[in-house]
Design a protein around this motif. Structure first.
Motif, short mmCIF file in Angstrom:
data_model
loop_
_atom_site.label_atom_id
_atom_site.label_comp_id
_atom_site.label_asym_id
_atom_site.label_seq_id
_atom_site.Cartn_x
_atom_site.Cartn_y
_atom_site.Cartn_z
N GLU A 48 0.84 -1.20 0.00
CA GLU A 48 0.00 0.00 0.00
C GLU A 48 0.87 1.24 0.00
OE1 GLU A 48 -3.75 0.60 2.27
OE2 GLU A 48 -3.15 -1.30 3.18
N HIS A 49 0.33 2.34 -0.53
CA HIS A 49 1.03 3.63 -0.57
C HIS A 49 2.39 3.48 -1.26
CE1 HIS A 49 -2.14 4.65 2.15
NE2 HIS A 49 -1.66 3.86 3.09
N THR A 50 2.42 2.66 -2.28
CA THR A 50 3.66 2.40 -2.96
C THR A 50 3.93 3.47 -4.02
OG1 THR A 50 4.91 0.59 -3.96
CG2 THR A 50 2.71 0.97 -4.84
N THR A 52 4.29 5.01 -7.68
CA THR A 52 3.56 4.76 -8.93
C THR A 52 4.52 4.21 -9.98
OG1 THR A 52 4.04 6.95 -9.84
CG2 THR A 52 2.07 6.76 -8.43
N TYR A 195 7.33 6.31 0.64
CA TYR A 195 7.68 5.33 1.69
C TYR A 195 7.80 5.98 3.06
CZ TYR A 195 9.39 3.46 -2.78
OH TYR A 195 9.52 3.11 -4.10
#
Length: 197
Positions: A48-50, A52, A195
């Protein structure tokens, strides 16, 4: 042209990736190494929240900027869908690239005949260029390479040299970012608050 290919999510790309490519480039006299970011990894879920796809490509561009023999190739991104190595190899052959070296590490060689999709075709389309994650890995890598040469008629080159044992997971979890990736990549991660940095 002797072409190396290094695939992965590159989430983020780090000096371990560049070192493996450099070892293979030097040992096998490769003309270039293509860094090929995965579009959608078939065997793992991106966290998650990686970063793009655009972020990952830009970070690879920055990582390879100082190495004239290394370059970003977006063939898997452009193809879309899940990224299978065999499809990429077929596409590179269709593009006229037929002297290909797939750069992989310890875990990938050890699981190659059990996990990789169309492993038997992959070894017909390229030579496996294997870098050890740790120096202690060489004995088991030699045994596995011998087995794959017998069972699959695989062409395998064991690339000697000291790797940099760092993983993208460690960096995402707060590892020493500026120690293990290029300054331009670290700048990008911090500027874009990737991150949690």
């Amino acid at each position: 042209m002797r072409t190396g290919m290094l695939g992965g999510t590159f989430n983020p790309p780090h000096l371990g990736h560049l070192r493996a490519a450099e070892l293979a480039h030097d040992a096998l006299q490769l003309d270039r190494v293509l860094f090929i970011p995965t579009n959608i990894p078939p065997h793992k879920t991106l966290p998650e929240h990686t970063a793009t796809v655009d972020d990952r490509c830009e970070m690879v561009r920055r990582l390879t900027a100082a190495a004239p023999w290394a370059q970003l190739d977006t063939i898997e991104i452009e193809r879309g869908g899940a990224s299978y190595t065999v499809d990429t190899l077929r596409a590179l052959h269709a593009r006229g690239e037929d002297d290909l070296y797939l750069i992989i590490g310890t875990d990938m060689l050890l699981s190659f005949d059990r996990v990789w999709y169309a492993a038997d075709e992959i070894v017909q389309l390229c030579t496996l260029a294997v870098c050890a994650r740790m120096q202690d890995d060489w004995a088991m890598l030699r045994r596995k390479a011998a087995l794959l040469r017998r069972s699959m008629h695989a062409q395998i080159e064991l690339v000697q040299g000291a790797s940099i044992p760092i993983s993208s997971t460690e960096l995402r979890q707060g590892g020493a970012l500026r120690r293990y990736t290029a300054p331009a990549v670290a700048d990008y991660i911090e500027q874009h608050h990737l991150y949690g940095y």
